[in-house]
Write an enzyme that holds these catalytic residues in place. Structure first.
Site, PDB file in Angstrom:
ATOM      1  N   THR A  32      13.066 149.567 120.403  1.00  0.00           N
ATOM      2  CA  THR A  32      12.217 148.561 119.738  1.00  0.00           C
ATOM      3  C   THR A  32      12.914 147.209 119.562  1.00  0.00           C
ATOM      4  O   THR A  32      12.312 146.256 119.109  1.00  0.00           O
ATOM      5  CB  THR A  32      11.790 149.073 118.334  1.00  0.00           C
ATOM      6  OG1 THR A  32      12.989 149.305 117.570  1.00  0.00           O
ATOM      7  CG2 THR A  32      10.982 150.355 118.453  1.00  0.00           C
ATOM      8  N   VAL A  37      16.685 143.644 123.143  1.00  0.00           N
ATOM      9  CA  VAL A  37      17.188 144.126 124.444  1.00  0.00           C
ATOM     10  C   VAL A  37      16.437 145.391 124.866  1.00  0.00           C
ATOM     11  O   VAL A  37      16.078 145.559 126.039  1.00  0.00           O
ATOM     12  CB  VAL A  37      18.709 144.384 124.379  1.00  0.00           C
ATOM     13  CG1 VAL A  37      19.214 145.044 125.666  1.00  0.00           C
ATOM     14  CG2 VAL A  37      19.459 143.079 124.135  1.00  0.00           C
ATOM     15  N   CYS A  97      27.061 139.691 127.213  1.00  0.00           N
ATOM     16  CA  CYS A  97      26.125 138.881 128.005  1.00  0.00           C
ATOM     17  C   CYS A  97      26.787 137.636 128.593  1.00  0.00           C
ATOM     18  O   CYS A  97      26.646 137.342 129.791  1.00  0.00           O
ATOM     19  CB  CYS A  97      24.927 138.482 127.151  1.00  0.00           C
ATOM     20  SG  CYS A  97      25.320 138.031 125.477  1.00  0.00           S
ATOM     21  N   SER A 149      19.037 134.182 120.776  1.00  0.00           N
ATOM     22  CA  SER A 149      18.546 135.545 121.057  1.00  0.00           C
ATOM     23  C   SER A 149      19.712 136.501 121.292  1.00  0.00           C
ATOM     24  O   SER A 149      19.551 137.716 121.240  1.00  0.00           O
ATOM     25  CB  SER A 149      17.618 135.547 122.275  1.00  0.00           C
ATOM     26  OG  SER A 149      18.310 135.032 123.407  1.00  0.00           O
ATOM     27  N   LYS A 151      36.300 138.977 123.588  1.00  0.00           N
ATOM     28  CA  LYS A 151      35.515 139.768 124.549  1.00  0.00           C
ATOM     29  C   LYS A 151      35.517 139.093 125.919  1.00  0.00           C
ATOM     30  O   LYS A 151      35.766 139.728 126.946  1.00  0.00           O
ATOM     31  CB  LYS A 151      34.064 139.895 124.075  1.00  0.00           C
ATOM     32  CG  LYS A 151      33.814 140.819 122.909  1.00  0.00           C
ATOM     33  CD  LYS A 151      32.337 140.767 122.493  1.00  0.00           C
ATOM     34  CE  LYS A 151      32.076 141.506 121.202  1.00  0.00           C
ATOM     35  NZ  LYS A 151      30.654 141.336 120.745  1.00  0.00           N
ATOM     36  N   HIS A 159      22.092 131.745 127.964  1.00  0.00           N
ATOM     37  CA  HIS A 159      23.409 131.207 127.625  1.00  0.00           C
ATOM     38  C   HIS A 159      23.855 130.258 128.749  1.00  0.00           C
ATOM     39  O   HIS A 159      23.542 130.477 129.926  1.00  0.00           O
ATOM     40  CB  HIS A 159      24.439 132.327 127.533  1.00  0.00           C
ATOM     41  CG  HIS A 159      24.281 133.257 126.365  1.00  0.00           C
ATOM     42  ND1 HIS A 159      23.499 132.990 125.263  1.00  0.00           N
ATOM     43  CD2 HIS A 159      24.816 134.485 126.140  1.00  0.00           C
ATOM     44  CE1 HIS A 159      23.562 133.994 124.403  1.00  0.00           C
ATOM     45  NE2 HIS A 159      24.352 134.926 124.907  1.00  0.00           N
TER      46      HIS A 159
END
Ligand code: 2RA
Length: 325
Positions: free
Chosen positions: A9, A12, A125, A155, A203, A232
């Protein structure tokens, strides 16, 4: 083939469902899982209505062949090994497993899973789009160093980030970010570490090396949140291992199906989230030589962080596994 989608839900998760449909993933049985709070809602997949179910430990024993997850690190930490112990192959979007030595970190255009473990990690991402843009340079010229500056959409923080931007425009206080994001930029994504870097920057540094399989690359990063809903953007200052020309760098991006070269600034041709959002490809442009360092070039890339940055990459990994069974 029995498939589970965990976090169905979420921002992503709903995009993963779209990708399962778009890539025509051939499942015989599908179960959509969520937290207790989100269970009970109904979602359509291939025109059929599914009731979202609460993920509990006993449900990991339901004999799933594949599990795709986007439900946060703590849920992945708890449930991915339980699914794996039952023989399921898990593809997880959270950061929890990415830097485990025995866990593969996969971008299908760059590397393939060893399946030594049945848990496969989907990269961050902003890392995915960056290594997609770096890979042609890495293959053609070798990469010595890369300095990232990111401009990351809200987002990336899910519904909370979108809320902070939309409600912030009406004067609401932020609930997701440490400062207002409306009409602002925030040079902090995730928490600060002792060395002054954020977790997001670490990361990008660590994941770039792991995905390219090259610890010798010097990587640094500054990750910034910007008031954009989707996609992005990443500025990459890249030092190559050999002398080359701007034209040769530009040509290295041509004829690659998952890269769109938009590089004619004099005529207003360069990538922005406007072009990249809802598209499967990574957009590259603003290529130019950096005269301050030998063999160094600026490269700008933009990608939909929910698509290739998360849901699409996850389902592409699943598709590749099914095709190579
Ligand atoms: C972000 N990359 O943009 C992080 C997690 N999706 O918030």
């Amino acid at each position: 083939m029995k498939l589970a989608i965990v976090g169905a839900t979420g921002v992503v998760g709903t995009k993963m469902i779209e990708m399962v449909e778009q890539y025509k993933i051939p499942f015989d049985e599908l179960v959509l899982f969520s937290s207790k709070r989100s269970s009970g809602s109904e979602l359509k997949v291939n025109g059929e209505v599914y009731t979202v179910q609460e993920l509990t430990e006993d449900r990991t024993k339901d004999g799933f062949d594949y599990v795709i997850m986007s439900a946060g690190g703590s849920t992945s930490e708890k449930f991915a090994p339980l699914f794996e112990a039952q023989g399921s192959i898990v593809i997880d979007n959270s950061s929890f497993w990415r830097m485990h030595d025995d866990i593969d970190l996969i971008v299908p255009e760059i590397n393939t899973p060893s399946l030594n473990r049945k848990i496969i990690a989907n990269p961050n991402c902003s890392t995915i789009q960056s290594v997609i843009a770096l890979k042609p340079l890495y293959d053609a010229f070798g990469v010595k160093r890369v300095n990232y500056t990111t401009y990351q959409s809200v987002s990336g923080s899910g519904a909370g980030g979108i809320r902070d931007l939309e409600e912030g425009a009406k004067g609401a206080e932020p609930t997701t970010y440490p400062k207002p994001i409306y009409n602002n930029v925030i040079p902090q994504i995730d928490v600060f570490l002792d060395d002054g870097y954020t977790k997001e920057e670490v990361k990008m540094i660590n994941e770039t090396k792991k995905i390219l399989g090259d610890d010798a690359i010097d990587v640094t990063a500054t990750c910034v949140r910007v008031p954009v809903i989707s996609s992005h953007s990443v500025q990459m200052n890249v030092t190559l291992n050999k002398e080359t020309t701007e034209e040769e760098v530009r040509n290295s991006f041509k004829d690659i199906p998952h890269i769109v070269l938009m590089d004619d600034p004099a005529n207003g041709v360069y990538p922005t989230p406007f072009e990249a959002t809802d598209e499967n490809e990574i957009y590259v442009g603003r290529i130019r030589k950096d005269p301050t360092m030998d063999n160094t070039f600026h490269v700008w890339c933009v990608g939909d962080n929910i698509l290739k940055g998360a849901a699409q990459n996850t389902v592409q990994i699943l598709k590749a596994l099914l095709e190579n069974k």
